[in-house]
Write a protein that holds these residues in place. Structure first.
Motif, PDB file in Angstrom:
ATOM      1  N   SER A 197       0.684  -1.215   0.028  1.00  0.00           N
ATOM      2  CA  SER A 197       0.067  -0.050   0.039  1.00  0.00           C
ATOM      3  C   SER A 197       0.893   1.251  -0.222  1.00  0.00           C
ATOM      4  CB  SER A 197      -1.038  -0.113   1.246  1.00  0.00           C
ATOM      5  OG  SER A 197      -0.583  -0.470   2.075  1.00  0.00           O
ATOM      6  N   ASP A 198       2.021   1.114  -0.007  1.00  0.00           N
ATOM      7  CA  ASP A 198       3.015   2.445  -0.322  1.00  0.00           C
ATOM      8  C   ASP A 198       2.671   2.894  -1.583  1.00  0.00           C
ATOM      9  OD1 ASP A 198       5.874   3.726   0.566  1.00  0.00           O
ATOM     10  OD2 ASP A 198       5.749   3.485  -1.527  1.00  0.00           O
ATOM     11  N   GLU A 199       2.377   4.284  -1.359  1.00  0.00           N
ATOM     12  CA  GLU A 199       1.927   5.212  -2.633  1.00  0.00           C
ATOM     13  C   GLU A 199       2.876   4.855  -3.999  1.00  0.00           C
ATOM     14  OE1 GLU A 199      -0.670   6.436  -3.186  1.00  0.00           O
ATOM     15  OE2 GLU A 199      -1.412   6.201  -1.051  1.00  0.00           O
ATOM     16  N   ASP A 200       4.415   4.925  -3.698  1.00  0.00           N
ATOM     17  CA  ASP A 200       5.122   4.697  -5.067  1.00  0.00           C
ATOM     18  C   ASP A 200       5.164   3.258  -5.484  1.00  0.00           C
ATOM     19  OD1 ASP A 200       6.379   7.213  -5.413  1.00  0.00           O
ATOM     20  OD2 ASP A 200       7.241   6.905  -3.196  1.00  0.00           O
ATOM     21  N   VAL A 201       5.083   2.176  -4.363  1.00  0.00           N
ATOM     22  CA  VAL A 201       5.248   0.892  -4.833  1.00  0.00           C
ATOM     23  C   VAL A 201       3.899   0.509  -5.592  1.00  0.00           C
ATOM     24  CG1 VAL A 201       4.779  -1.393  -3.902  1.00  0.00           C
ATOM     25  CG2 VAL A 201       6.656   0.137  -3.001  1.00  0.00           C
ATOM     26  N   LYS A 202       2.742   1.236  -5.240  1.00  0.00           N
ATOM     27  CA  LYS A 202       1.606   0.806  -5.900  1.00  0.00           C
ATOM     28  C   LYS A 202       1.414   1.058  -7.329  1.00  0.00           C
ATOM     29  CE  LYS A 202      -1.628   2.972  -2.876  1.00  0.00           C
ATOM     30  NZ  LYS A 202      -2.636   3.147  -2.515  1.00  0.00           N
ATOM     31  N   THR A 203       2.007   2.219  -7.519  1.00  0.00           N
ATOM     32  CA  THR A 203       1.999   2.706  -9.019  1.00  0.00           C
ATOM     33  C   THR A 203       2.726   1.575 -10.002  1.00  0.00           C
ATOM     34  OG1 THR A 203       4.231   3.721  -8.745  1.00  0.00           O
ATOM     35  CG2 THR A 203       2.105   5.151  -8.409  1.00  0.00           C
ATOM     36  N   CYS A 204       3.476   0.841  -9.492  1.00  0.00           N
ATOM     37  CA  CYS A 204       4.164  -0.146 -10.444  1.00  0.00           C
ATOM     38  C   CYS A 204       4.010  -1.659  -9.943  1.00  0.00           C
ATOM     39  CB  CYS A 204       5.716   0.365 -10.597  1.00  0.00           C
ATOM     40  SG  CYS A 204       6.596   0.351  -9.437  1.00  0.00           S
ATOM     41  N   LEU A 205       2.729  -1.934  -9.433  1.00  0.00           N
ATOM     42  CA  LEU A 205       2.559  -3.360  -9.070  1.00  0.00           C
ATOM     43  C   LEU A 205       1.471  -3.763 -10.316  1.00  0.00           C
ATOM     44  CD1 LEU A 205       1.856  -3.445  -5.193  1.00  0.00           C
ATOM     45  CD2 LEU A 205       3.638  -4.464  -6.602  1.00  0.00           C
ATOM     46  N   PRO A 206       1.653  -4.925 -10.909  1.00  0.00           N
ATOM     47  CA  PRO A 206       0.740  -5.317 -11.883  1.00  0.00           C
ATOM     48  C   PRO A 206      -0.559  -5.430 -11.138  1.00  0.00           C
ATOM     49  CG  PRO A 206       2.264  -7.185 -11.154  1.00  0.00           C
ATOM     50  CD  PRO A 206       2.640  -5.759 -10.577  1.00  0.00           C
ATOM     51  N   GLU A 207      -1.617  -5.272 -11.630  1.00  0.00           N
ATOM     52  CA  GLU A 207      -2.919  -5.488 -11.470  1.00  0.00           C
ATOM     53  C   GLU A 207      -3.205  -7.055 -10.974  1.00  0.00           C
ATOM     54  OE1 GLU A 207      -7.072  -6.297 -11.130  1.00  0.00           O
ATOM     55  OE2 GLU A 207      -6.085  -6.662 -13.161  1.00  0.00           O
ATOM     56  N   ARG A 208      -3.829  -7.296  -9.995  1.00  0.00           N
ATOM     57  CA  ARG A 208      -4.060  -8.701  -9.642  1.00  0.00           C
ATOM     58  C   ARG A 208      -4.540  -9.812 -10.771  1.00  0.00           C
ATOM     59  NH1 ARG A 208      -3.676 -11.736  -4.579  1.00  0.00           N
ATOM     60  NH2 ARG A 208      -5.113 -13.600  -4.898  1.00  0.00           N
TER      61      ARG A 208
END
Ligand SMILES: N[C@@H](CCC(=O)N[C@@H](CS)C(=O)NCC(=O)O)C(=O)O
Length: 226
Positions: A197-208
């Motif tokens: 849920s980190d804001e920067d991390v979230k931007t580059c996690l692939p959609e589940r």
């Protein structure tokens, strides 16, 4: 006016946990980059030229310098080459310790997890589950009371462990093998939710949903005779 910044390009592939590591490092350092998404079933000349040794993603291109490959090496390069908040500690002992755990994740956790998840049920597969759990218990102990392995914010070891935060649940769902539960690894599971849920991390996690589709395709390819 100063010299223009040399362009940064990241050769990656969809759903690649190793590519995520490199991308999140760029995000955290606020580096502008172009993402080149490879089809690993049909590798491009760009990838083969810039990673002739392993022919794998991620590969980082920075201006006209020689390409950098291997995700952990890329994270360290990004940390040193660009300003912004540090991804590794500055103290030499703490840096060495962070590197140790990042390598531990690759050598001990990921290898046994892969075997536990993808091997046919067997004595060897059960041993891999036990080995993975043993390694994860050590990682959990190392995390202790901290929010992140990097202290108050995401650092090298958190990025190295990202596979546990987003990919592992998907792979457990597909393989039908559960290794990590809240009951057995409460600290690691809390960390996983914080990381994802980190804001920067979230931007580059692939959609589940898309990741499930990609991983199902890969797991079928692994079990289908060629
Ligand atoms: N040790 C490498 C592993 C990279 C890796 O395995 N990449 C995969 C995608 S997740 C790949 O490119 N596979 C293509 C292949 O094996 O031919 C790293 O940390 O960067």
């Amino acid at each position: 006016m100063g010299e223009p910044e040399p362009p940064v390009k990241l050769i990656s592939s969809f759903g690649s946990t190793f590519s995520h590591r490199a991308e999140v490092a760029l995000r955290l350092k606020r580096v502008s980059y172009e993402l080149v998404v490879e089809d690993l079933r049909n590798k491009s000349q760009l990838l083969l030229t810039h990673n002739p040794v392993h022919k794998k993603v991620p590969v980082l291109l920075h201006g006209d310098r020689h390409a950098i490959s291997e995700s952990l090496v890329i994270i360290e390069y990004v940390d040193e080459a660009f300003a912004g908040r540090p991804l590794l500690p500055t103290d030499p002992h703490a840096r060495a310790t962070a590197r140790f755990w990042a390598h531990f994740i690759d050598e001990k956790c990921m290898k046994s997890l892969w075997a536990a998840l993808w091997m046919e049920p067997s004595e060897a597969q059960r041993r891999s589950v036990a080995e993975a759990k043993g390694s994860l218990a050590l990682l959990e102990e190392h995390l202790g009371e901290r929010s992140f392995f990097g202290g108050d914010s995401v650092g090298l070891v958190d990025i190295a462990a990202s596979v546990l935060a987003h990919w592992l649940g998907v792979m457990e769902q597909i393989s039908g093998v559960t290794v990590v539960t809240d009951a057995e690894f409460p600290t690691l599971c809390h960390w996983a939710r914080r990381y994802a849920s980190d804001e920067d991390v979230k931007t580059c996690l692939p959609e589940r949903g898309e990741l499930i589709a990609e991983e199902m395709f890969r797991s079928m390819a692994m079990t289908t005779p060629q």
